[in-house]
Design an enzyme around this catalytic site. Sequence first.
Site, mmCIF file in Angstrom:
data_model
loop_
_atom_site.group_PDB
_atom_site.id
_atom_site.type_symbol
_atom_site.label_atom_id
_atom_site.label_comp_id
_atom_site.label_asym_id
_atom_site.label_seq_id
_atom_site.Cartn_x
_atom_site.Cartn_y
_atom_site.Cartn_z
ATOM 1 N N GLN A 262 0.821 -1.212 0.000
ATOM 2 C CA GLN A 262 0.000 0.000 0.000
ATOM 3 C C GLN A 262 0.853 1.259 0.000
ATOM 4 O OE1 GLN A 262 -3.510 -0.072 -0.410
ATOM 5 N NE2 GLN A 262 -2.764 -2.108 -0.924
ATOM 6 N N HIS A 265 1.563 3.175 -3.342
ATOM 7 C CA HIS A 265 0.578 3.996 -4.035
ATOM 8 C C HIS A 265 0.966 5.470 -4.064
ATOM 9 C CE1 HIS A 265 -2.870 1.495 -5.113
ATOM 10 N NE2 HIS A 265 -2.675 0.802 -4.006
ATOM 11 N N GLU A 332 -9.154 1.696 5.895
ATOM 12 C CA GLU A 332 -9.693 1.347 4.582
ATOM 13 C C GLU A 332 -9.545 -0.163 4.347
ATOM 14 O OE1 GLU A 332 -8.865 2.491 -0.129
ATOM 15 O OE2 GLU A 332 -7.330 2.854 1.397
ATOM 16 N N HIS A 333 -8.338 -0.666 4.536
ATOM 17 C CA HIS A 333 -8.061 -2.105 4.439
ATOM 18 C C HIS A 333 -7.530 -2.588 5.790
ATOM 19 C CE1 HIS A 333 -7.006 -0.269 0.457
ATOM 20 N NE2 HIS A 333 -7.804 -1.218 0.018
ATOM 21 N N ASP A 366 -7.616 -5.913 -4.099
ATOM 22 C CA ASP A 366 -7.446 -4.853 -5.092
ATOM 23 C C ASP A 366 -7.801 -5.319 -6.493
ATOM 24 O OD1 ASP A 366 -6.654 -2.897 -3.323
ATOM 25 O OD2 ASP A 366 -4.513 -3.222 -3.611
ATOM 26 N N HIS A 425 -52.583 18.858 8.688
ATOM 27 C CA HIS A 425 -52.248 17.466 8.423
ATOM 28 C C HIS A 425 -53.425 16.565 8.808
ATOM 29 C CE1 HIS A 425 -48.176 18.864 7.911
ATOM 30 N NE2 HIS A 425 -47.702 17.625 7.761
#
Length: 440
Positions: A262, A265, A332-333, A366, A425
């Site tokens: 990761q 990235h 996230e992961h 992924d 109403h």
Amino acid sequence: MISRIDLRGDALPEGAALRDLLPRAEFDVEAALDKVRPICEDVHHRGTAALIEYAQRFDGVTLDRIRVPAEALRKALDDLDPAVRAALVESIRRARIVHAEQRRTPHTTQVVPGGTVTEKWVPVERVGLYAPGGRSVYPSSVVMNVVPAQEAGVESIALASPPQVEFGGLPHPTILAACALLGVDEVYAAGGAQAVAMFAYGTEECAPANMVTGPGNIWVAAAKRYFTGKIGIDTEAGPTEIAVLADATADPVHVAADLISQAEHDPLAAAVLVTDSEELAAAVERELEPQVAATKHVEDRIRPALAGKQSAVVLVRDLEDGLKVVDAYGAEHLEIQTADAAALAARVRNAGAIFVGPWAPVSLGDYCAGSNHVLPTGGCACHSSGLSVQSFLRGIHIVDYTRDALAEVTHHVVTLAEAEDLPAHGAALKARFGWKVPDA
């Protein structure tokens, strides 16, 4: 290369106090809003001309149109490496298996005799999908966006990806080939905030969309925030994150490799190891150096990511505290590499996706697990989900009551309406019964 945070002392704090102790990338979307606002409004007023100008300014390409010609899509697929094509086909196949199971069907509930509520699920009419460019090419993101939209039944799908100098102003050919494989023929050479604005406002070439999804840089995230309320969005994606909860049974070679996977990235990518084993922590730290040295993107991405404030080895007293830490972090992961990985994974509340045991690394998710890799970042997993078929569906309630069913409940409706000082109403029901409340 990577810092340590030792939480083995006093009892762990809770809530925000614990989150504040954990590493996190600085990602100020609010500050970026001031810069994307004029870009978005320029696209609103000048349409394609503005997009062409921004392609020159930001991407260094000269375009005469934004939409990618159909022949470019066909050529990209024809020229695609057969091994890459086979891998994309398998990725698509597995994603369809998972996402087809997420489809929802209408359901009717009889509340009382003669009174029903039906919930039907309707796909959004048109979506704009974003596939990032920049440091890497992401045909996998094309798959992860397009498949759930198609499985949801979205009728109109368009995709944007930044133009590339080396490909004559077109998006990367592997992006185009993935679109062709998926049957998406409306593709635009547009990136950043201006691509989101194109989908939000529409241009001469591109009809406006109801929703925009897909990961991107801070400018894409800021544009999504700018248009929230006008269009639907998936999430304001920030830098990617991996957290690994591991004990002494974990293999340090695996853990180090997954953290690096990761980190490659982006220099802001976060890699976090949470462990109750100081021996494992030390072994992973030793393993990082040779693995980093042997890979690509070392100086521009991996080393800055691992050394950044967003990455750390977090030491905890035991796995119970480890669970509290990963829940507070909301990765996230999240990988669970412990002796009882499945049991621990079942107890996690906050994560975009959970990867169980040594044979389910994040890299599998992924590309070819069948799961979706468009996931919440920055701790948003505590309240948001990853992209799915449900992201593209709207639930609509259909209320169907007979005269007798309405009569039976009118006195309750009138009572509640008057309690809220909204007598009209109640009058809307009285009018149906000669302005008298039927007997209960």
